[in-house]
Write an enzyme that holds these catalytic residues in place. Structure first.
Site, short mmCIF file in Angstrom:
data_model
loop_
_atom_site.label_atom_id
_atom_site.label_comp_id
_atom_site.label_asym_id
_atom_site.label_seq_id
_atom_site.Cartn_x
_atom_site.Cartn_y
_atom_site.Cartn_z
N LYS A 143 -54.61 32.75 -3.26
CA LYS A 143 -55.86 32.93 -3.96
C LYS A 143 -57.00 32.14 -3.31
O LYS A 143 -58.07 32.68 -3.05
CB LYS A 143 -55.63 32.45 -5.40
CG LYS A 143 -56.76 32.59 -6.33
CD LYS A 143 -56.24 32.27 -7.73
CE LYS A 143 -55.70 30.84 -7.83
NZ LYS A 143 -56.70 29.90 -8.34
N THR A 144 -56.73 30.86 -3.07
CA THR A 144 -57.76 30.02 -2.46
C THR A 144 -58.08 30.51 -1.07
O THR A 144 -59.23 30.50 -0.63
CB THR A 144 -57.28 28.56 -2.40
OG1 THR A 144 -56.73 28.22 -3.67
CG2 THR A 144 -58.43 27.64 -2.10
N ASP A 172 -63.69 31.34 -9.27
CA ASP A 172 -62.26 31.08 -9.21
C ASP A 172 -61.73 30.88 -10.64
O ASP A 172 -62.50 30.58 -11.54
CB ASP A 172 -62.03 29.81 -8.38
CG ASP A 172 -60.57 29.63 -7.99
OD1 ASP A 172 -59.78 30.57 -8.22
OD2 ASP A 172 -60.23 28.56 -7.48
N GLU A 173 -60.44 31.01 -10.83
CA GLU A 173 -59.80 30.81 -12.14
C GLU A 173 -60.55 31.57 -13.23
O GLU A 173 -60.84 31.04 -14.31
CB GLU A 173 -59.77 29.32 -12.49
CG GLU A 173 -59.10 28.43 -11.44
CD GLU A 173 -57.59 28.51 -11.44
OE1 GLU A 173 -57.01 29.39 -12.13
OE2 GLU A 173 -56.97 27.72 -10.70
N GLN A 213 -51.97 32.90 -16.09
CA GLN A 213 -52.19 31.47 -15.93
C GLN A 213 -53.35 30.96 -16.78
O GLN A 213 -53.91 29.90 -16.50
CB GLN A 213 -52.41 31.12 -14.46
CG GLN A 213 -51.18 31.42 -13.62
CD GLN A 213 -51.37 30.96 -12.18
OE1 GLN A 213 -51.53 29.79 -11.90
NE2 GLN A 213 -51.35 31.93 -11.26
N ARG A 235 -45.18 26.29 -9.92
CA ARG A 235 -45.69 25.28 -8.99
C ARG A 235 -44.65 24.94 -7.94
O ARG A 235 -44.95 24.34 -6.92
CB ARG A 235 -46.05 23.97 -9.72
CG ARG A 235 -47.13 24.03 -10.79
CD ARG A 235 -48.39 24.68 -10.33
NE ARG A 235 -48.37 26.11 -10.64
CZ ARG A 235 -49.17 26.99 -10.10
NH1 ARG A 235 -50.05 26.62 -9.21
NH2 ARG A 235 -49.09 28.27 -10.42
#
Length: 737
Positions: A32-33, A216-217, A247, A602
DNA sequence: GATACTTATCTTTTT
DNA sequence: GATAAGTATC
């Protein structure tokens, strides 16, 4: 940018998507980043967009910093002019620039949680409301919720009497904020939205500036944030959002993952890209995580695929400790063994938990083992009293109207200004229609010549002394540097003598102050305003020490966005994960599940699931039962650690062995146990005269019982410890007769 | 008004 | 078990 070949087809599709609305649904570990940074790089180098035409919003300051460095690395040179930060930081920046549109002057400060709470209490007191009936936290939560949904005090919907009360508090709270020349976190968003909404010229200006907006997010945006972004993108619609409904873990903060659905409705022509290729975890880890999350509804189904290099991976290890001490010991032992055997490095580990309170035992275990660790968040530095006091002093100098800070430090160190004097000062301030800080400074300057001297009677002289100090600092603030000002205040207060009493505690308090001073030196150039703003907006989350080779302790919330080779998820007991307070709300339960999912995903290589059959809460021991989520992980993905207590396979889905029986042997056989209830309790289960047993206090006699806040509060006279008041759903009481 | 002591109440998660 | 609020004593 020739590096696009490093991307998989989906990632490339997202990065090179044509201008206009783009929605990227990115599973955990799907890069994603990477997509965001490449997208920025693509805009800059391929489409020739100037950096200052880009706005990128991240969830934490740390993520912002990381993105900045990653983009710079990608481009091969430094990057200036792009706006990059959290929603709150960006809004603060806009508000400072457009301050003339606000009901505040340029030196306004940002109130933190404590200040907000203090102001709410003050509003409650002024309105003569009972704090027992209208708990400050719950009233504040209602107000915060309203703000996050762009509801102003006058528009607060009134259905019940309670709503009407909240509306009144909201109104007064807002007045207090404005007269304190302050904003709270929610105001940053609300004011920014209102500014863009009410002033088309301002909106135009920012919409023209930010030709491209990236978020983002996105699943954790609230309505205010979403509407704000929409206003900013209203003319060009170049809105690139990345998120994952699975998430979304900040519902209680107003976040609404349905913004993802809203986005699709509001921008029907949006490009949509689904990223399912996971580059982080083994397939075993992903299978377990998906088994957990698949039970949630209202989501885009995804199939997370691992890459072949990761292989199948190891089973998840389940360990059931006797108690929470054993839990902590297991974690530390396991890490030591793996490190000693050369199987892992200390920095490979993360230990996650649901509540900050759980970190304590873990920290102690690490300390005892002589093993360094790093702790994310939890009231460390900025929560310390001495640090907060010094910040309050600085804020007061910056903004004498700041009632919250004044209230905090007016008598710290004690200077004889007690409750009576403070009340007199407040009354006088109200009468004069000016802030208490200004009155103080005037008293300090004019002494007996001040019109307020008489009114304050014998309190006046002590108040004037303090006012003189304050006035002097205020005058100095634009003359001398921030660190000098800081030092000056410390000197004038003899602050060191006050806090450092030559105990170890005292030394550490003084060290904290020194540390704050050190940070002030970093802001020597940027000045007081920037310093204070940073303190307000930079969280403990952002202060994770980098490049330290040690296991990381953090909450599941704080773990979002991070990855670790080996992950421990501790406290896998009902009541913690899922948390007690979520038990009766399906939406909250779905969020608890997502939280567990975030924790699991994670992990790169290995997951330890850890729980304890007994743990101390409120200072006394309670039995606990395995988290209901454990049952959702297929048994063939889990292996039980042999060192743990053998309690059958009670966590397995097909087992109908009741939990109550698994503790036989430890406690002896027991009568039927009253389990925590999920639905609100309407009728008392305990009646005066009943004999009951409590896990730690033993037998006792019920004296009284009543329903309070959807739960049962029971007064019991215990044979061992005498009279106690307990909450039925927490205390796991047994009825004996 | 300051201090030492006692008691009640509680705790998610954080910008 | 920690801390805010309340009480007693100087």
């Amino acid at each position: 940018m020739d590096s696009l070949e490093h991307l998989n087809p989906q990632q490339r599709a997202a990065v090179t998507a044509p201008s206009g609305p783009v929605l990227v649904l990115a599973g955990p570990g799907s890069g994603k980043t990477r997509v965001l940074t490449y997208r920025i790089g693509y805009l800059l180098s391929q489409l020739g967009v100037a950096p200052h035409h880009i706005l990128a919003v991240t969830f934490t300051n740390k993520a912002a910093r990381e993105m900045q460095t990653r983009v710079e690395k990608l481009l091969g040179h430094t990057l200036q002019g792009m706006w990059l930060g959290t929603f709150h930081a960006i809004c603060a920046r806009i508000l400072r620039r457009e301050q003339q549109y606000l009901p505040l002057d340029a030196s306004f400060v940002i109130f933190d949680e404590d200040d907000q709470q203090a102001l709410i209490k003050r509003a409650l007191r002024e309105l003569n409301l009972d704090e027992k009936l209208y708990r400050p936290t719950s009233v504040h939560a209602a107000i915060s919720n309203a703000k996050n949904n762009l509801i102003l005090p006058e528009d607060y919907p009134v259905g019940t009497y309670r709503d009407e009360v909240v509306a009144r508090v909201y109104k007064r709270y807002q007045e207090l904020l404005i007269s304190s020349n302050a904003v709270d976190f929610d105001d940053l968003l609300l004011y920014a939205w209102k500014l863009l909404n009410d002033f088309p010229a301002v909106r135009e200006q920012y919409a023209r500036r930010f030709e491209h907006i990236l978020v983002d997010e996105f699943q954790d945006t609230n309505l205010a944030q979403y509407e704000l972004v929409k206003l900013l993108a209203s003319s060009h619609r170049n809105l690139f959002v990345v998120g994952d409904e699975d998430q979304s873990i900040y519902r209680w903060r107003g976040a609404d993952y349905r913004n993802v659905l809203r986005f699709e409705e509001d921008f029907p022509d949006r490009q949509k890209v689904l990223l399912e290729q996971n580059y982080r975890s083994t397939q075993r880890v992903l299978d377990a995580a998906q088994a957990v999350i698949n039970r949630n509804r209202n989501r885009t189904p995804k199939r997370l695929k691992s890459t072949p290099e990761h292989g199948e991976g190891e089973k998840l290890v389940l360990y059931e400790a006797v108690d929470d001490y054993g839990e902590a010991a297991f974690v530390v032992d396991t890490i030591q063994q793996l490190v000693a055997g050369g199987k892992a490095r200390p920095g490979d580990f993360a230990i996650m938990y649901r509540t900050n309170a759980q970190s304590r035992l873990l920290e102690e275990a690490f300390l005892r083992a002589g093993m360094p660790y790093r702790l994310v968040g939890a009231m460390r530095f900025y929560g310390r009293r001495e640090v907060k006091d010094m910040i309050a002093y600085l804020r007061l100098v910056q903004n004498p109207a700041d009632e919250a800070s004044l209230g905090r430090v007016i008598n710290v160190p004690p200077r004889g200004i007690g409750e009576k004097s403070q009340l007199a000062l407040q009354l006088e301030a109200q009468r004069a229609g000016r802030s208490a800080g200004l009155i103080l400074m005037e008293l300090g300057q004019l002494g007996k010549d001040s019109p307020h001297w008489q009114a304050l009677g014998r309190n006046a002289s002590l108040l004037a002394d303090f006012g003189a100090l304050l006035g002097e600092w205020h005058r100095l603030k634009d003359e001398i540097s921030l660190p000098s000002l800081f030092q000056r205040i410390l000197n004038d207060l003899s602050y060191r003598e006050y806090i450092d009493d030559n105990t170890e505690e005292g030394h550490s308090r003084w060290e904290n102050v020194q540390e704050l001073l050190r940070i002030a030196y970093e802001y020597e150039e940027k000045g007081l305003t920037a310093f204070l703003e940073n303190l307000a907006l930079v969280s403990d989350q952002d202060t994770l020490p980098e490049n330290v080779e040690a296991p990381t302790l953090l909450t599941l919330h704080a773990a979002k966005g991070l990855e670790f080779p080996i992950v421990f998820i501790t406290g896998l007991d009902d009541g913690l994960i899922p948390h007690n307070r979520s038990l009766d709300d399906p939406e909250a339960m779905a969020e608890e599940r997502r939280l567990f999912y975030v924790g699991l995903t994670r992990a790169e290589k290995r997951v330890y699931l850890v729980r304890a059959a007994q743990r101390s809460t409120y200072g006394s021991f309670q039995d606990s039962i395995p988290s209901r989520f454990l049952k959702d992980i297929p048994a063939d993905l889990i292996q039980q650690d042999g060192r743990g207590r053998r309690m059958g396979k009670s966590w397995q889905s097909d087992s109908h062995r009741g939990w109550d029986h698994s503790y036989n042997g430890t406690w002896g056989s027991r009568p039927e146990k009253v389990k925590p209830s999920h639905a609100p309790i309407l009728q008392p289960r305990f009646r005066p005269g009943m004999r009951v047993r409590h896990p730690s206090w033993g037998e006792g006699l019920v004296v009284d019982s009543r329903i309070q806040d959807d739960d049962e509060t029971v007064d019991i006279f215990f044979d061992s410890v005498g009279f106690k008041r307990v909450i039925a759903s927490i205390a796991s009481l047994e009825i004996l007769s």
